[in-house]
Write a protein that holds these residues in place. Structure first.
Motif, PDB file in Angstrom:
ATOM      1  N   ILE A  93     140.752  21.535   0.290  1.00 11.24           N
ATOM      2  CA  ILE A  93     139.694  20.639  -0.182  1.00 11.24           C
ATOM      3  C   ILE A  93     138.467  21.470  -0.528  1.00 11.24           C
ATOM      4  O   ILE A  93     137.985  22.258   0.292  1.00 11.24           O
ATOM      5  N   THR A  94     137.967  21.290  -1.743  1.00 15.02           N
ATOM      6  CA  THR A  94     136.805  22.037  -2.216  1.00 15.02           C
ATOM      7  C   THR A  94     135.654  21.081  -2.485  1.00 15.02           C
ATOM      8  O   THR A  94     135.823  20.072  -3.178  1.00 15.02           O
ATOM      9  N   TYR A  95     134.499  21.380  -1.923  1.00 17.72           N
ATOM     10  CA  TYR A  95     133.301  20.562  -2.145  1.00 17.72           C
ATOM     11  C   TYR A  95     132.661  20.973  -3.464  1.00 17.72           C
ATOM     12  O   TYR A  95     132.329  22.139  -3.664  1.00 17.72           O
ATOM     13  N   THR A  96     132.489  20.014  -4.352  1.00 19.01           N
ATOM     14  CA  THR A  96     131.954  20.332  -5.675  1.00 19.01           C
ATOM     15  C   THR A  96     130.584  19.722  -5.949  1.00 19.01           C
ATOM     16  O   THR A  96     129.941  20.066  -6.935  1.00 19.01           O
ATOM     17  N   GLY A  97     130.109  18.802  -5.106  1.00 18.51           N
ATOM     18  CA  GLY A  97     128.800  18.218  -5.335  1.00 18.51           C
ATOM     19  C   GLY A  97     128.481  17.119  -4.340  1.00 18.51           C
ATOM     20  O   GLY A  97     129.314  16.726  -3.519  1.00 18.51           O
ATOM     21  N   GLY A  98     127.246  16.626  -4.392  1.00 16.31           N
ATOM     22  CA  GLY A  98     126.821  15.552  -3.510  1.00 16.31           C
ATOM     23  C   GLY A  98     126.060  16.056  -2.302  1.00 16.31           C
ATOM     24  O   GLY A  98     126.061  17.242  -1.981  1.00 16.31           O
ATOM     25  N   THR A  99     125.384  15.129  -1.618  1.00 16.03           N
ATOM     26  CA  THR A  99     124.538  15.504  -0.492  1.00 16.03           C
ATOM     27  C   THR A  99     125.341  16.079   0.671  1.00 16.03           C
ATOM     28  O   THR A  99     124.886  17.002   1.357  1.00 16.03           O
ATOM     29  N   THR A 100     126.542  15.535   0.914  1.00 16.59           N
ATOM     30  CA  THR A 100     127.374  16.078   1.986  1.00 16.59           C
ATOM     31  C   THR A 100     127.789  17.507   1.668  1.00 16.59           C
ATOM     32  O   THR A 100     127.788  18.381   2.547  1.00 16.59           O
ATOM     33  N   ALA A 101     128.158  17.753   0.412  1.00 14.87           N
ATOM     34  CA  ALA A 101     128.539  19.102   0.003  1.00 14.87           C
ATOM     35  C   ALA A 101     127.376  20.076   0.184  1.00 14.87           C
ATOM     36  O   ALA A 101     127.572  21.222   0.614  1.00 14.87           O
ATOM     37  N   LEU A 107     125.769  25.412   5.742  1.00 21.28           N
ATOM     38  CA  LEU A 107     126.465  25.964   6.894  1.00 21.28           C
ATOM     39  C   LEU A 107     127.500  27.002   6.478  1.00 21.28           C
ATOM     40  O   LEU A 107     128.307  27.463   7.285  1.00 21.28           O
ATOM     41  N   GLY A 108     127.489  27.360   5.200  1.00 21.56           N
ATOM     42  CA  GLY A 108     128.402  28.370   4.707  1.00 21.56           C
ATOM     43  C   GLY A 108     129.795  27.863   4.404  1.00 21.56           C
ATOM     44  O   GLY A 108     130.736  28.644   4.305  1.00 21.56           O
ATOM     45  N   ILE A 109     129.946  26.548   4.242  1.00 20.26           N
ATOM     46  CA  ILE A 109     131.274  25.949   4.016  1.00 20.26           C
ATOM     47  C   ILE A 109     131.340  25.373   2.608  1.00 20.26           C
ATOM     48  O   ILE A 109     130.574  24.473   2.259  1.00 20.26           O
ATOM     49  N   THR A 110     132.226  25.893   1.789  1.00 20.16           N
ATOM     50  CA  THR A 110     132.418  25.359   0.438  1.00 20.16           C
ATOM     51  C   THR A 110     133.802  24.754   0.258  1.00 20.16           C
ATOM     52  O   THR A 110     134.034  24.024  -0.702  1.00 20.16           O
ATOM     53  N   SER A 111     134.719  25.066   1.172  1.00 24.42           N
ATOM     54  CA  SER A 111     136.057  24.482   1.108  1.00 24.42           C
ATOM     55  C   SER A 111     136.659  24.487   2.502  1.00 24.42           C
ATOM     56  O   SER A 111     136.132  25.138   3.415  1.00 24.42           O
ATOM     57  N   GLY A 126     136.597  27.434   8.602  1.00 25.95           N
ATOM     58  CA  GLY A 126     136.338  28.787   8.142  1.00 25.95           C
ATOM     59  C   GLY A 126     135.506  29.610   9.110  1.00 25.95           C
ATOM     60  O   GLY A 126     135.029  29.141  10.143  1.00 25.95           O
ATOM     61  N   ASP A 127     135.331  30.870   8.749  1.00 27.91           N
ATOM     62  CA  ASP A 127     134.660  31.828   9.629  1.00 27.91           C
ATOM     63  C   ASP A 127     133.185  31.513   9.834  1.00 27.91           C
ATOM     64  O   ASP A 127     132.648  31.693  10.936  1.00 27.91           O
ATOM     65  N   ALA A 128     132.511  31.048   8.781  1.00 26.56           N
ATOM     66  CA  ALA A 128     131.073  30.772   8.914  1.00 26.56           C
ATOM     67  C   ALA A 128     130.833  29.674   9.943  1.00 26.56           C
ATOM     68  O   ALA A 128     129.914  29.761  10.772  1.00 26.56           O
TER      69      ALA A 128
END
Length: 284
Positions: A93-101, A107-111, A126-128
């Protein structure tokens, strides 16, 4: 700096919403033969019933989807899901937009990776995230724990535990204006395109109706593309929820693909219920 307990609980709740978004547009197993017309014309209803049965019986498929939930969240998901004996599978799952993303990116999380098992689903942050959460990479959401929360938690548990990709077909069977749009080529396949508008209060499947009503949906427009094997190739659902406009597009392929998901190591997993208990939140 470590992530505070409150922020970790809020983040875990955001992840739960994300995973629900990935499997929204799905519902529990095959339905019984309908009593009466259920809204669709007789010709369309026959074709749709065949698509519903064939898709349900396939029991697994590869899935690519995009979901936009108003200004709150936009995500892309890619992976394989099985539904023959409860939901199983693995999605990226990849975050592409929006306030939650945006909050996740801070927090260093994009997917993230999501694993669905018979009793729970897991999100690998993830590691972050691990650096800020005691070294643990995974969050576990047990369905029984979600049910114990009541309200939205119970609804989310039902939604995630009883899933097939034929909800869109069920919805069209309850549409008063479903129609055959025409023949179109989608993902290299010859398909038949059907479209209709659905009033949620008229949805025959009680569980599906409850899920949509809980999300604040009153009407939806639904488009599906079915191949010559009566299997869904693509679906698009659009509606309005409490969070704003919801649009989900999904592509299905490789029906019958072997699906497996391994439980993450216990020592690398944070439990959502325990997070709530640490913060004094409701757990029953």
């Amino acid at each position: 700096m470590k992530c505070t307990g409150g922020r970790r609980v809020a983040l875990a709740a955001a992840v739960a919403a994300t995973l629900a978004g990935c499997t929204s547009g799905t519902s529990s197993g095959s339905s019984q033969e309908p009593d009466g017309d259920r809204g669709a014309t007789s010709v369309s209803r026959t074709a749709l019933r065949s698509a519903e049965r064939s898709t349900d019986r396939a029991e697994s498929a590869r899935v690519r989807s995009t979901t936009v939930m108003g200004t709150e969240l936009s995500i892309e998901a890619d992976g394989a899901l099985g539904w023959g004996h409860g939901l199983t599978g693995d999605l990226t799952i990849t975050y592409t937009g929006g306030t939650t993303a945006e909050a996740m990116r801070r927090l260093g999380i994009t997917s993230m990776e999501a694993r669905y098992l018979s009793d729970a689903y897991y999100a690998r942050m993830g590691d972050a995230f691990a650096e800020k959460a005691g070294g643990k990479h995974w969050i576990k959401y047990a369905y029984d724990d979600l049910e114990a929360l009541g309200g939205g938690g119970a609804n989310l548990a039902d939604q995630l535990r009883n899933t097939t990709p034929n909800q869109s077909v069920k919805l069209l069977l309850d549409s008063d204006d479903v129609r055959k749009v025409g023949e179109e080529t989608v993902d290299g396949q010859a398909t038949t395109h059907y479209s209709g508008t659905v009033t949620v209060a008229d949805v025959a499947d009680a569980e599906l109706r409850k899920q949509l009503q809980h999300a604040g949906v009153t009407t939806e427009t639904v488009d599906i593309w079915v191949n010559d094997q009566d299997l869904l190739v693509k679906k698009v659902e659009k509606g309005r929820t409490a969070s704003g406009e919801l649009t989900q597009t999904a592509h299905y392929s490789d029906y019958g693909v072997k699906v497996s998901a391994e439980r993450p190591p216990a020592g690398d997993t944070e439990d959502f219920r325990e997070l709530l208990e640490k913060q004094g939140g409701p757990t029953s």
